[in-house]
Design an enzyme around this catalytic site. Structure first.
Site, short mmCIF file in Angstrom:
data_model
loop_
_atom_site.label_atom_id
_atom_site.label_comp_id
_atom_site.label_asym_id
_atom_site.label_seq_id
_atom_site.Cartn_x
_atom_site.Cartn_y
_atom_site.Cartn_z
N GLU A 63 -30.81 -25.22 25.79
CA GLU A 63 -29.66 -25.85 25.13
C GLU A 63 -28.54 -26.22 26.11
O GLU A 63 -27.88 -27.24 25.94
CB GLU A 63 -29.11 -24.92 24.04
CG GLU A 63 -29.95 -24.84 22.79
CD GLU A 63 -31.11 -23.87 22.91
OE1 GLU A 63 -31.90 -23.77 21.96
OE2 GLU A 63 -31.21 -23.19 23.96
N HIS A 114 -29.47 -24.55 10.28
CA HIS A 114 -29.45 -23.09 10.15
C HIS A 114 -28.03 -22.53 10.23
O HIS A 114 -27.78 -21.50 10.85
CB HIS A 114 -30.34 -22.43 11.19
CG HIS A 114 -31.82 -22.68 10.98
ND1 HIS A 114 -32.33 -23.97 10.83
CD2 HIS A 114 -32.88 -21.84 10.90
CE1 HIS A 114 -33.64 -23.90 10.67
NE2 HIS A 114 -34.00 -22.62 10.70
N ASP A 122 -34.65 -15.11 8.47
CA ASP A 122 -34.76 -15.15 9.94
C ASP A 122 -33.98 -14.00 10.58
O ASP A 122 -34.17 -13.70 11.76
CB ASP A 122 -34.24 -16.48 10.48
CG ASP A 122 -35.17 -17.64 10.17
OD1 ASP A 122 -36.30 -17.38 9.74
OD2 ASP A 122 -34.76 -18.80 10.35
#
Length: 315
Positions: A63, A114, A122
């Site tokens: 990222e 998310h 999760d």
């Protein structure tokens, strides 16, 4: 006038809205690009990749590299959307977004799925409860979360058309589609869903549907409710908040830590320019856990019942 659908609502995750809208935008504008962090299936960018493969770059699980690459692309006239999970897009990339995107005010969009407690099973490590607060504190950044599928599509399109850094937050799980598909939205301007005079409820993202249900229950009890969808928490719609201070009683509802999110942004305006009591409903400054989404909301008091009780407690 805001046009709302009637229950029972269709259910769609807002990450689906991003995937559908960005694919259409990519076909229309060859400068729009996706910088993926190897989770295109989850973040719904596969449709974009298949439609315009030359405008899609997958950097892998990297990222920070994605943020730097997007910054570079923007200096060439491209409009890059970095796509990843909200926990990684806000925390792992925070330094790169601050230094390489926001400091030089580059035209980069951070589009994250998310958000909040919606990753649910999760587990706490993947539930982004501080992401909007992180980006709210960085100059030049706009922070946006649409309430449903149609709102999100319109806001993604607007984000692609304005210059500068934008953080877009989406849900993993399905949420009710409350808006008509032709409803229009404006970044930085709240959407009024109900006009009232006894109490104001200000919500955003996946909690707007809960606030709407709570408002209807309160109205059935004779309580007049003003309800706002504050889809943009930066820049916050100060004018709409100050109109709520004329009522004097405000409840904020968010799927985010009550520290430095929507509730804090509203409280800042009220403290500086208004005069009202504010009660914040949201994640109670604690991490989530692996559990069903509805259970996590209940644990944090992000429920229709608690919104009703909190509003009644202010009256």
């Amino acid at each position: 006038m805001t046009v709302l659908n009637k229950a029972p609502y269709e259910q769609k995750a807002t990450r689906e809205a991003f995937g559908d809208e960005i694919a259409e935008l990519g076909k229309e504008n060859k400068n729009i690009m996706i910088v993926d962090a190897d989770i295109g299936g989850s973040c719904k960018t596969t449709k974009f990749m298949n439609a315009v493969p030359k405008q899609h770059i997958n950097v892998g699980i990297a990222e920070q590299n994605a943020a730097g690459l997007a910054a570079g692309l923007s200096t060439t006239g491209k409009i890059p959307f970095v796509s990843t999970y909200a926990v990684f897009g806000s925390l792992r990339m925070a330094e790169q977004i601050r230094q390489e995107v926001c400091y030089p005010n580059l035209n980069v969009k951070i589009a994250c799925s998310h958000g909040g407690l919606t990753p649910a099973n999760d587990g706490g490590s993947h539930q982004a409860i501080e992401d909007m607060g992180v980006y709210r504190t960085i100059p030049n950044m706009r922070v946006i979360m649409g309430a449903d599928y149609h709102a999100t599509r319109k806001l993604v399109k607007q984000a692609s058309e304005i210059y500068g850094p934008v953080y877009l937050r989406f849900t993993r799980d399905k949420v009710p589609v409350i808006y008509d598909e032709n409803e229009e939205f404006e970044i930085g301007k709240a959407k009024q869903l109900k006009a009232g005079s006894d109490v104001a409820i200000i919500a955003n993202g996946d909690t707007v549907c809960l606030a709407l249900e709570a408002a209807e229950i309160l109205e059935s009890k004779g309580v007049s409710v003003k309800l706002l969808d504050m889809h943009t928490i930066k820049p916050i719609d100060r004018e709409s908040i100050l109109e709520c201070t004329e009522i004097g009683r405000i409840v904020t509802v968010e799927d985010h830590n009550i520290l430095n999110g929507l509730g804090s942004a509203v409280s800042d305006v009220v403290a500086e320019e208004g005069n009202a009591k504010v009660r914040r409903i949201g994640v109670q400054d604690q991490f989530g856990e692996s559990a069903p989404y509805e259970k996590l909301l209940e644990i944090n008091g992000i429920t229709v019942e608690n919104i009703v009780n909190t509003a009644e407690g202010l009256l």
